[in-house]
Write a protein that holds these residues in place. Sequence first.
Motif, short mmCIF file in Angstrom:
data_model
loop_
_atom_site.label_atom_id
_atom_site.label_comp_id
_atom_site.label_asym_id
_atom_site.label_seq_id
_atom_site.Cartn_x
_atom_site.Cartn_y
_atom_site.Cartn_z
N ASN A 25 7.17 16.05 0.49
CA ASN A 25 7.46 16.58 1.82
C ASN A 25 8.88 16.20 2.24
N ASP A 61 7.32 30.28 5.42
CA ASP A 61 7.39 31.04 6.68
C ASP A 61 8.44 32.15 6.59
N THR A 102 9.09 26.00 6.56
CA THR A 102 7.75 25.41 6.52
C THR A 102 6.93 26.16 5.49
N THR A 104 3.15 26.68 4.25
CA THR A 104 1.75 26.48 4.62
C THR A 104 0.90 26.71 3.38
N THR A 106 -3.05 27.20 2.00
CA THR A 106 -4.41 27.53 2.40
C THR A 106 -5.25 27.86 1.18
N PRO A 115 -5.67 23.87 6.58
CA PRO A 115 -4.44 24.03 5.81
C PRO A 115 -3.61 22.75 5.77
N ALA A 117 0.63 21.55 5.26
CA ALA A 117 1.96 22.12 5.48
C ALA A 117 3.02 21.16 4.95
#
Length: 126
Positions: A25, A61, A102, A104, A106, A115, A117
């Motif tokens: 991250n 995104d 970002t 995401t 899922t 989810p 992120a």
Amino acid sequence: MRVAAPPPRKRPHTVKAIFGFSHPNNQHAKPNEPFSQLLKVEARDNSGKLVRDALIRFQVDAGTGSKFRTPTPGRTADTDTDENGVAAAPELVARPTPGKATITVTAPDGKGRAPAAYLAHVQVSN
């Protein structure tokens, strides 16, 4: 001669939650260069057990320009979890201009999923 498509693969469990790993991250990369670490997640079922062969979707995104390096590069990459319940996204290439994106994660065919992120930063090139 027409060949029939293989039947859809059965998914053994419903994914209840997706857990991201903290180490990839907040990565940084220069414009148009790949991020150094692949994004990975664990998929778990209702009883907390790891789920193998679950479909996992990584999606950047809209409007960022960052893309996954796949045969058809794009904002979305689908992959399956391995025998340990872990899914890794393909290499992510940074957008052409500085900013953040970002990602995401899922389980599109899971019900009640949670989810995960990630945040990725594109830094100014020196």
